[in-house]
Write a protein that holds these residues in place. Sequence first.
Motif, PDB file in Angstrom:
ATOM      1  N   GLN A   8       0.744  -1.245  -0.004  1.00  0.00           N
ATOM      2  CA  GLN A   8       0.046  -0.004   0.058  1.00  0.00           C
ATOM      3  C   GLN A   8       1.031   1.129  -0.050  1.00  0.00           C
ATOM      4  OE1 GLN A   8      -2.601  -0.467   3.461  1.00  0.00           O
ATOM      5  NE2 GLN A   8      -4.064  -1.652   2.285  1.00  0.00           N
ATOM      6  N   GLN A   9       2.106   1.260   0.737  1.00  0.00           N
ATOM      7  CA  GLN A   9       2.799   2.222   0.883  1.00  0.00           C
ATOM      8  C   GLN A   9       3.467   2.707  -0.603  1.00  0.00           C
ATOM      9  OE1 GLN A   9       5.766   2.233   3.780  1.00  0.00           O
ATOM     10  NE2 GLN A   9       6.789   4.211   3.544  1.00  0.00           N
ATOM     11  N   GLU A  10       4.019   1.692  -1.204  1.00  0.00           N
ATOM     12  CA  GLU A  10       4.458   1.755  -2.767  1.00  0.00           C
ATOM     13  C   GLU A  10       3.453   2.217  -3.633  1.00  0.00           C
ATOM     14  OE1 GLU A  10       6.791  -0.954  -5.802  1.00  0.00           O
ATOM     15  OE2 GLU A  10       6.074  -1.901  -3.912  1.00  0.00           O
ATOM     16  N   LYS A  11       2.209   1.700  -3.501  1.00  0.00           N
ATOM     17  CA  LYS A  11       0.899   2.105  -4.352  1.00  0.00           C
ATOM     18  C   LYS A  11       0.941   3.641  -4.038  1.00  0.00           C
ATOM     19  CE  LYS A  11      -4.007   1.253  -5.218  1.00  0.00           C
ATOM     20  NZ  LYS A  11      -5.198   0.649  -4.844  1.00  0.00           N
ATOM     21  N   ARG A  12       0.824   4.029  -2.778  1.00  0.00           N
ATOM     22  CA  ARG A  12       0.460   5.678  -2.470  1.00  0.00           C
ATOM     23  C   ARG A  12       1.826   6.350  -3.061  1.00  0.00           C
ATOM     24  NH1 ARG A  12      -1.219   3.711   2.680  1.00  0.00           N
ATOM     25  NH2 ARG A  12       0.918   3.852   3.368  1.00  0.00           N
ATOM     26  N   TYR A  69       3.464   9.764  -7.416  1.00  0.00           N
ATOM     27  CA  TYR A  69       4.010  10.126  -8.403  1.00  0.00           C
ATOM     28  C   TYR A  69       3.684  10.201  -9.818  1.00  0.00           C
ATOM     29  CZ  TYR A  69       7.895   9.171 -11.959  1.00  0.00           C
ATOM     30  OH  TYR A  69       9.051   9.621 -12.929  1.00  0.00           O
ATOM     31  N   LEU A  70       2.592   9.572  -9.913  1.00  0.00           N
ATOM     32  CA  LEU A  70       1.742   9.429 -11.295  1.00  0.00           C
ATOM     33  C   LEU A  70       1.002  10.955 -11.352  1.00  0.00           C
ATOM     34  CD1 LEU A  70       0.682   5.987 -11.810  1.00  0.00           C
ATOM     35  CD2 LEU A  70       2.659   7.318 -12.902  1.00  0.00           C
ATOM     36  N   ALA A  71       0.488  11.202 -10.119  1.00  0.00           N
ATOM     37  CA  ALA A  71      -0.429  12.346  -9.837  1.00  0.00           C
ATOM     38  C   ALA A  71       0.381  13.803  -9.964  1.00  0.00           C
ATOM     39  CB  ALA A  71      -1.298  12.418  -8.851  1.00  0.00           C
ATOM     40  N   GLY A  72       1.623  13.998  -9.898  1.00  0.00           N
ATOM     41  CA  GLY A  72       2.477  15.087  -9.794  1.00  0.00           C
ATOM     42  C   GLY A  72       2.631  15.741 -11.020  1.00  0.00           C
TER      43      GLY A  72
END
Length: 892
Positions: free
Chosen positions: A342-346, A351-354
């Motif tokens: 989950q941490q890696e997913k967040r 990263y993708l949203a920035g």
Amino acid sequence: MEGAQENPAESSSSVLRSEEPASGPEGLPPEESEGCARPLEEATPKKLCGYLSKFGGKGPIRGWKSRWFFYDEKKRRLYYSRTAQDANPLDSIDLSSAVFDCKADAEEGTFEIKTPSRIITLKAATKQAMLYWLQQLQMKRWELHNSPPAPPAAPDATLAGNGPALRLELEQEEAELEEFLCPVQTPPGLVGVAAALQPVPAMPSALQNISLKHLGTEIQNTMYNIRGNRQAHGTGHGPPEDESPPSGEPQRAEQPLPSDPSTPDAVDSPKPAPKSSLTANLIQKAKRQHNTFPLFAEGLTRNRTAQEKALALEQQVLMLTKELESQKELVRILHKALEAAQQEKRASSAYLAGEDKDRLELVRHQVRQIAELGRRLEALERERENLAQTASLQEQQVRELQQHVQLLMDKNQAKQQVICELSEQVTRNFMHPPPQASVPPGAGDRDFLSQQEKMEHLKCAYLQAKNCQVESKYLAGLRRLQEVMGGEASQCSELLRQLTQEALQWEAREASAEVPELSPISEYDEYGFLTVPNYEVEDLKLLAKIQALEVHSHHLLAHEAVERPLRERWAALGELTPSVELKQLLRAGVPREHRPRVWKWLVHLRIQHLWSPGRYQELLSQGQVHEHPAARQIELDLNRTFPNNKHFTCPSSSFPDKLRRVLLAFSWQNPAIGYCQGLNRLAAIALLVLEEEECAFWCLVAIVETIMPAGYYSKTLTSSQADQRVLRDLLSEKLPRLMAHLAQHRVDLSFVTFNWFLVVFADSLISNILLRVWDAFLYEGTKVVFRYALAIFKYNEDEILRLHDSLEIYQYLRFFTKTICNSQKLMNIAFNDMNPFPMKQLRQLRTAHRERLEAELRELELLKAEYLEARNSKAPAVPEGCASEDEGEGEA
């Protein structure tokens, strides 16, 4: 997959129920109870089940896992689960195309089942159990390939009428198979019902026995076991009237049997159950599982006593507790993995949203972190290498110290033995004097007096050595105090200077008149060298005094233990012939009274093909007629020859004239060399020992023309330079720690060692050690020079390693050979510690370095010729404003 694997559990329970009637009444085998057991055997064929260890898993839990294996006759597959009580199997093995293998070098009880898709490694408890499983599996595979197809659900009358014939044919085939394969006896307690009643084989950890690959099946089986155990625990402790009757078969017949999910409709078209009925399905499966396994919960346990039931329940509680702990541990591991995911997913989502700028900055931050970790890793790696190198050096030091301690212990033991033997001998002489009849009058008194004089002499020598040691320590303390204080304490400087001057004065006036030999040190040694060199620097004077005292002390202490036996061996030696014994004696050193005779024999051995009578006088006559070009250089070097030796500094001595004639004769003997600096010291050493001019001349010829390599004293000194490179290679091999230290401070040893090889240590070692080196050198050749060069550095290795400045190291190397006072220790290092030292290796190194050096010299000559040719091709130009030499000649 899980739904398809529930059915073999029912077949495993049928295996367990049908295992007991496989034998006839009263435990007889089927062959002996054919009349009573044949109908039962025909109705229920023999089954196969039991516990085996299966090798599998990944990572830290990879290893052997205990599994319950059972063969399903309907589906023709070998299923396995964790325990015999599990409802759902973990997996199955298709035996239709399987190959069974048992390797001879494998662990006992280990065999393999190879299918086209994988290889399963199993291990039985005993070798007999392994053979039983292999034979049964092969028979099942044989039945699978040779059995007729299954009859349809509604057989017609024709097939029913052919039943006896078909049964007879199968019985014949079974009989043939039993004749071909000798049946293996069933291992007691390892297969069938007996194996099911045994506790689950213990594993090192409960977590290791869990299958992470089939985690869902494991959780379902655990839930079924927990529910079933609670239900069994409740019925076991109920009132007596609630217990089921002894015969469980009628009661089971009254219950509605669940439909067999192994039918094609149940397997091929499974219908998913709604979520609302999930709990009801689990309860129904748990009840069905316990109904299909009455053997463990109700069947066989009824015949046990109450104590056995309690023990079984306690063991089952412990097993379930361990399983629960392992399941909790598994849940914690899964929680951690889930949190990390989950941490890696967040992080990935952020990263993708920035924006692109933020992404780039994040990537740069990660790159910086990676670079920092890389630098830390490199630093740790360097630190590890340094620690490993330090550890290896310390281990080497420890080994050297251990060897040194062992050597000292051996020496001490030898001294103790000598003292004990001498004491016993003196005691015997006192207690048992020789008979008076065989002794002339007064002889006994003379013997007693001589022994008493010897004892007094030994005591005086011992006291003299101790006095030298104490005086040496006193002088060393003064020197150290002078170095430490320096100019800081001016009020003490005068006192230190006075003490030093008093210590440097000779103490001959203090010697006892009765024992004149107790004078600590004479001014000159037996060959005319100063025992204490006259240095101009005060510190060097003090150091020379300390050195002389230590040399004298070692000589006195070693006189009785070493020198006297050596003199006796040389005195007993007859005619000299090359031998191993002579080689060892020459290495130990030749006594002074035997040295001239031995050296003459060694020189004659070297130059017997060059020697001719009257040759030396002929060369002297030739020199009187014509003056040699090297005569002027010889005259200059005569006054530089051994300024610390009274034979070459005294104006009335005849040695300088003898040396002049020897060097002039050699310059005519070998015109290719003529004269080279260093030959004067070689000839001077020969004159001091041999005393005759002609013998010294031939000794010089033997050294230059037969012992040393060709070109050693040529104008380019090619062979001498090659030997310096060979010495550097040998030092790197024998003393790597010292060479690394010198290389770190950029110290070039050739500035010091070049002269060692050119004059064979003539200016470097004290005369006592120098002549021992020459004793072995004249017999063995230049290999002795390499051995002693390595030994000198080994002798002073610790002192050099303490210096951490290149200037200090060069200053120490200038005089450090004069600090060597223990000739016996230096000889042991040269001829024992430096082994192996093959001459073949020395020749190969010399050849390689000489060829490389000659190539370098040729390249230099080519560069020189090109430079001269280019300079001569250009006319000399006169710079502007400068007058030419040709101008103004007429005016002058």
